[in-house]
Design a protein around this motif. Sequence first.
Motif, PDB file in Angstrom:
ATOM      1  N   GLN A 140      -4.037  -4.431   8.902  1.00 11.96           N
ATOM      2  CA  GLN A 140      -3.449  -3.557   7.867  1.00 11.96           C
ATOM      3  C   GLN A 140      -4.496  -3.048   6.881  1.00 11.96           C
ATOM      4  OE1 GLN A 140      -0.694  -2.525   8.417  1.00 11.96           O
ATOM      5  NE2 GLN A 140       0.854  -4.045   8.924  1.00 11.96           N
ATOM      6  N   TRP A 183      -3.482   3.030   0.603  1.00  7.68           N
ATOM      7  CA  TRP A 183      -2.555   2.717  -0.492  1.00  7.68           C
ATOM      8  C   TRP A 183      -3.312   2.598  -1.806  1.00  7.68           C
ATOM      9  CZ3 TRP A 183      -2.347  -1.304  -3.962  1.00  7.68           C
ATOM     10  CH2 TRP A 183      -1.158  -1.447  -4.700  1.00  7.68           C
ATOM     11  N   ALA A 240       6.751  -1.413  -3.100  1.00  9.54           N
ATOM     12  CA  ALA A 240       7.554  -1.562  -1.874  1.00  9.54           C
ATOM     13  C   ALA A 240       6.675  -1.333  -0.649  1.00  9.54           C
ATOM     14  CB  ALA A 240       8.726  -0.587  -1.893  1.00  9.54           C
ATOM     15  N   LYS A 241       5.827  -0.308  -0.732  1.00 12.14           N
ATOM     16  CA  LYS A 241       4.914   0.010   0.367  1.00 12.14           C
ATOM     17  C   LYS A 241       3.960  -1.170   0.631  1.00 12.14           C
ATOM     18  CE  LYS A 241       2.333   2.489   3.204  1.00 12.14           C
ATOM     19  NZ  LYS A 241       2.749   2.620   4.603  1.00 12.14           N
ATOM     20  N   GLN A 271       5.706  -3.840   2.492  1.00 12.75           N
ATOM     21  CA  GLN A 271       5.822  -3.453   3.916  1.00 12.75           C
ATOM     22  C   GLN A 271       4.579  -3.809   4.707  1.00 12.75           C
ATOM     23  OE1 GLN A 271       6.640   0.754   4.344  1.00 12.75           O
ATOM     24  NE2 GLN A 271       8.488   0.597   3.098  1.00 12.75           N
TER      25      GLN A 271
END
Lengths: 98, 98
Positions: B15, B22, B78-79, B82
């Motif tokens: 990730q 992000w 929230a991202k 995830q």
Amino acid sequence: MAVTLINVFSVPKGQEEAFVKWWEDVKADITSQPGFISGKFHRSLKPDSKFNFINIAIWDNEEIYWKAYEKSVTPMKAKLAQLGVEMVPALYRVAFEY
Amino acid sequence: MAVTLINVFSVPKGQEEAFVKWWEDVKADITSQPGFISGKFHRSLKPDSKFNFINIAIWDNEEIYWKAYEKSVTPMKAKLAQLGVEMVPALYRVAFEY
């Protein structure tokens, strides 16, 4: 290329003073070794932060840092365990400066 | 008095790229807010370090930082969840410079 040591500490409530004394002893020893450039020792504004102390230091390179660590930190680890302190040291590069 | 934000991240394997994207989005937004001084975004030399990304930034003061955080980081949490990223932000003062 210079590297950045970031050492993240969780120090139990009531052990802060003893921990700072421990860190000052380690610092006196490790900064006399080859490869040390500079450092800043941080304390959280809120005493109940999960990571209430963080040390950040610049070293010449990865290999020289871990040699200094073995000499100066490893022999002091038992004392740290007695204080109930968790320590997570790692080396970093600056990916972005902004 | 200026304060140091240190934000410690644990990013799951695979990730990293999405996380950096992000972080760049958050950075673009938060650095446009009042009180931001400067920052350095760190990546661990070893990808399997427990805390593989650490952001360090200087802000004018505690209050102004948490306001900027609420505006720029909170809507993006929230991202982050995830992606399975754990984040521990806190503010620090420099206790010793050496």
